[in-house]
Design an enzyme around this catalytic site. Structure first.
Site, PDB file in Angstrom:
ATOM      1  N   ASP A 126       0.869  -1.173   0.000  1.00  0.00           N
ATOM      2  CA  ASP A 126       0.000   0.000   0.000  1.00  0.00           C
ATOM      3  C   ASP A 126       0.909   1.228   0.000  1.00  0.00           C
ATOM      4  O   ASP A 126       1.604   1.502   0.972  1.00  0.00           O
ATOM      5  CB  ASP A 126      -0.875  -0.007   1.261  1.00  0.00           C
ATOM      6  CG  ASP A 126      -2.179   0.753   1.053  1.00  0.00           C
ATOM      7  OD1 ASP A 126      -2.179   1.708   0.259  1.00  0.00           O
ATOM      8  OD2 ASP A 126      -3.184   0.395   1.684  1.00  0.00           O
ATOM      9  N   ASP A 131      -2.676   4.640  -2.979  1.00  0.00           N
ATOM     10  CA  ASP A 131      -3.675   5.244  -2.102  1.00  0.00           C
ATOM     11  C   ASP A 131      -3.998   6.663  -2.549  1.00  0.00           C
ATOM     12  O   ASP A 131      -3.101   7.476  -2.783  1.00  0.00           O
ATOM     13  CB  ASP A 131      -3.134   5.260  -0.672  1.00  0.00           C
ATOM     14  CG  ASP A 131      -4.096   5.910   0.307  1.00  0.00           C
ATOM     15  OD1 ASP A 131      -5.173   5.332   0.537  1.00  0.00           O
ATOM     16  OD2 ASP A 131      -3.766   6.997   0.820  1.00  0.00           O
ATOM     17  N   GLU A 140      -6.667   3.453  -6.049  1.00  0.00           N
ATOM     18  CA  GLU A 140      -7.893   3.736  -5.300  1.00  0.00           C
ATOM     19  C   GLU A 140      -8.664   4.804  -6.070  1.00  0.00           C
ATOM     20  O   GLU A 140      -8.363   5.985  -5.989  1.00  0.00           O
ATOM     21  CB  GLU A 140      -7.569   4.215  -3.890  1.00  0.00           C
ATOM     22  CG  GLU A 140      -8.808   4.448  -3.041  1.00  0.00           C
ATOM     23  CD  GLU A 140      -8.504   5.055  -1.678  1.00  0.00           C
ATOM     24  OE1 GLU A 140      -9.380   4.983  -0.805  1.00  0.00           O
ATOM     25  OE2 GLU A 140      -7.402   5.612  -1.498  1.00  0.00           O
ATOM     26  N   HIS A 164     -10.630  -1.956   4.490  1.00  0.00           N
ATOM     27  CA  HIS A 164     -10.360  -1.267   5.757  1.00  0.00           C
ATOM     28  C   HIS A 164     -11.152   0.028   5.903  1.00  0.00           C
ATOM     29  O   HIS A 164     -11.173   0.611   6.981  1.00  0.00           O
ATOM     30  CB  HIS A 164      -8.864  -0.967   5.871  1.00  0.00           C
ATOM     31  CG  HIS A 164      -8.371  -0.014   4.813  1.00  0.00           C
ATOM     32  ND1 HIS A 164      -8.328  -0.355   3.472  1.00  0.00           N
ATOM     33  CD2 HIS A 164      -7.933   1.259   4.890  1.00  0.00           C
ATOM     34  CE1 HIS A 164      -7.883   0.669   2.781  1.00  0.00           C
ATOM     35  NE2 HIS A 164      -7.634   1.656   3.606  1.00  0.00           N
ATOM     36  N   ASP A 165     -11.793   0.462   4.813  1.00  0.00           N
ATOM     37  CA  ASP A 165     -12.600   1.683   4.851  1.00  0.00           C
ATOM     38  C   ASP A 165     -14.102   1.390   4.788  1.00  0.00           C
ATOM     39  O   ASP A 165     -14.910   2.321   4.757  1.00  0.00           O
ATOM     40  CB  ASP A 165     -12.234   2.607   3.679  1.00  0.00           C
ATOM     41  CG  ASP A 165     -10.917   3.322   3.901  1.00  0.00           C
ATOM     42  OD1 ASP A 165     -10.547   3.537   5.065  1.00  0.00           O
ATOM     43  OD2 ASP A 165     -10.256   3.668   2.899  1.00  0.00           O
TER      44      ASP A 165
END
Length: 585
Positions: free
Chosen positions: A126, A228, A284, A360-361
């Site tokens: 990431d 990200d 993303e 994770h979001d």
């Protein structure tokens, strides 16, 4: 004469064989490892603690590599592990070439990566490209003076020009993306937390720094990057004034995805990514307009391989910051069909898609899209897994979903660790107790902490995650919902997930086959076919807690069942949350 006749027969036979082979010629496939991969997203803080400090770490991951291999996964997307003060759980990086103290050491990383390679598991890092931590040495230097060599690594607005044009930050306690820095009488930009200053990609020196960081990790042996918040790296630095009636549709215009973004991505490819074999990139891309997705993933443009979009998440409940607008949104099957169909058709000849339910979001898959009641949790979790592993897209599985982990649903603000939840709550409490309370109620379904609770390994204290005090509360259902219990139960979600992974690997039809949605107006059942080189598969998914009929033409076909989430075979109706894969004979 006999010889000539025999020769003629041979020639005719050869001609017939060649014609038959031509008729049977298989559809050409552009094979890539990342198209065929099942990717497992691993949140390291919550996976396995090896030293009793309550935080998951790299040694903990290494201890669980045999388990990860048993899942049938091909790659791991690892959330940030670089050095960080952890204002936003690692997404505020203070050193891109060092390991976060809580995670261990670089030697631990090397040992973990070697263990993954031994098990044929690739690692996707990431990479936080839009911002650094305010504790990064670049920013520490940048705020010393306006002529510092690192000043132009960030975005600044001199205070003598007045207040900078308004930009909102959802992670800032005052919702303001500009923060005053007194030492140089300037404001710096931070789209996220005030401790996450935005990097200035217009500066070629900064871009080279980022490419050097990528080279550092690629040389270690990682296989790719998840970029990200990458659309925000390109900004209109004229900082146009936002209209008073600013809407979400105008978000890209004022916050990112500027035309310069494509230049940066192509340069990234030319300078670094193209120098390594089979590197995978996923961006993303939630704010990228659908009509522009091919500008990023078209192979000929040499930018990134895939986008990680959140359209399915967005139709299953309203925006978490839109207080009062959220309602538990189960059964939005029609919306899901539209999204799946439009993305699949978009990528039919070029590009490649991704699919996920949890990350994770986002909150837990079975709680959000299925039904986490004791009666239906296992069935609906298996149904969702069936959807993910039968799409013409790269599936992402989030850690814990393979055992059906559920939302924890914190009741009070004090229980939350999530920066986003805390800041929005603190803003609302200033306005109205009722609005703040309503927001907390919404967050029981949508908060990011729902997916970040520690992995539930067994029924012992702290679910086998840690011998210390866990950094985030462990869900109380760990005594029954855990890996050990799933492993022992042959009909568990975990064992079903392993079977599905094996089926996908052994049948390229699930990766490359054509997808066609059947019965598109059915609001309860999602039915589609996958077809490749004369072979046809039907997937039936009931998204409801009721027995549901399917279209008659499907029932008229002769089929063989490959797998289903009930102990007895599918008949004429789909039982609650039933999932079944059928081969057309």
């Amino acid at each position: 004469m006999k010889t000539r006749t025999s020769l003629l027969l041979v020639l005719l036979l050869i001609g017939y064989t060649n014609t038959t082979n031509a008729q049977k010629k298989e559809t050409p496939i552009d094979k890539k490892w990342w198209k065929e991969a099942i990717i497992y997203q691993l949140y390291p803080r919550s996976f396995q603690d090896s030293n009793g400090d309550g935080v998951g770490d790299l040694k903990g991951i290494t201890q669980r590599l045999d388990y990860l291999q048993s899942l049938g996964i091909d790659a791991i997307w690892l959330n940030p592990i670089c050095a960080s003060p952890n204002d936003d759980n690692g997404y505020d990086i203070s050193d891109y070439k060092a390991i976060m103290k809580e995670m261990g050491t670089m030697a631990d990383f090397d040992e973990m990566l070697a263990g993954m390679k031994k098990r044929n598991i690739k690692l996707i890092m990431d990479l936080v490209v839009n911002h650094s931590s305010d504790e990064h040495q670049w920013f520490i230097e940048a705020k010393k003076s306006r002529d510092n060599q690192y000043r132009n690594y960030y975005h600044w607005w001199p205070a003598e020009k007045g207040t900078p044009p308004k930009r909102f930050s959802i992670f800032d306690e005052n919702s303001d993306a500009w923060r005053y820095e007194p030492n140089t009488n300037s404001y710096y930009l931070h789209y996220f937390s005030r401790k996450q200053p935005d990097l200035n990609w217009e500066n070629p020196q900064l871009r080279q720094e980022m490419y050097d960081i990528m080279k550092f990790w690629l040389d270690k042996g990682v296989s790719g990057f998840r970029l990200d918040a990458f659309p925000f790296i390109a900004k209109d630095t004229n900082w146009p004034v936002m209209p008073a009636d600013f809407t979400n549709e105008q978000f890209v215009r004022y916050y990112g995805a500027d035309a310069k973004l494509h230049n940066y991505l192509r340069e990234m490819n030319e300078v670094i990514l193209s120098k390594y074999k089979d590197v995978y990139t996923v961006g993303e891309g939630g704010v990228i307009p659908f009509q522009k997705v091919m500008d990023f993933v078209d192979e000929d443009r040499k930018e990134i391989n895939t986008l990680y979009h959140d359209e399915i998440a967005n139709i299953w409940g309203r925006d978490a910051y839109d207080v009062g607008a959220y309602q538990v949104g189960r059964n939005n099957v029609l919306g899901m069909k539209e999204i799946v169909n439009k993305w699949d058709k978009k990528m039919e000849s070029k590009g490649w898609n991704t699919v996920y339910f949890t990350n994770h979001d986002q909150s837990r898959a079975v709680s959000r899209y299925g039904n986490d009641s004791p009666e239906f949790r296992e069935k609906s979790a298996k149904m969702l897994y069936t959807f993910l592993l039968t799409q013409r897209a790269t599936p992402y599985i989030y850690n814990g979903d393979e055992i059906g982990m559920t939302n924890i649903r914190f009741k009070t603000a004090a229980e939350y660790n999530d920066l986003q939840t805390r800041n929005v709550y603190n803003q609302l409490i200033k306005i109205s107790d009722a609005k703040a309370a309503e927001y907390l109620l919404n967050q029981q379904e949508l908060s990011r902490d729902n997916s970040r609770t520690p992995m539930q390994w067994n029924g012992t204290k702290n679910a086998g995650f840690t011998t210390g005090n866990p950094w985030l509360t462990i869900n109380k259902n760990y005594t029954t919902v855990n890996v050990e219990a799933n492993t022992k139960d042959k009909n568990s979600i975990l064992n079903y997930a392993k079977k599905l992974a094996k089926i996908r690997k052994e049948n390229p039809i699930f990766v490359y086959g054509k997808l066609e949605i059947i019965d598109p107006t059915n609001p309860d059942v999602f039915t589609y076919t996958r077809e490749l080189n004369g072979k046809k598969i039907i997937v039936l998914l009931n998204f409801t807690s009721k027995t549901t009929s399917i279209s008659a033409p499907l029932l008229a076909q002769k089929t063989t069942q490959w797998i289903g989430n009930y102990p007895t075979p599918f008949q004429k109706e789909l039982r609650p949350y039933e999932a079944v894969i059928l081969e057309v004979n």
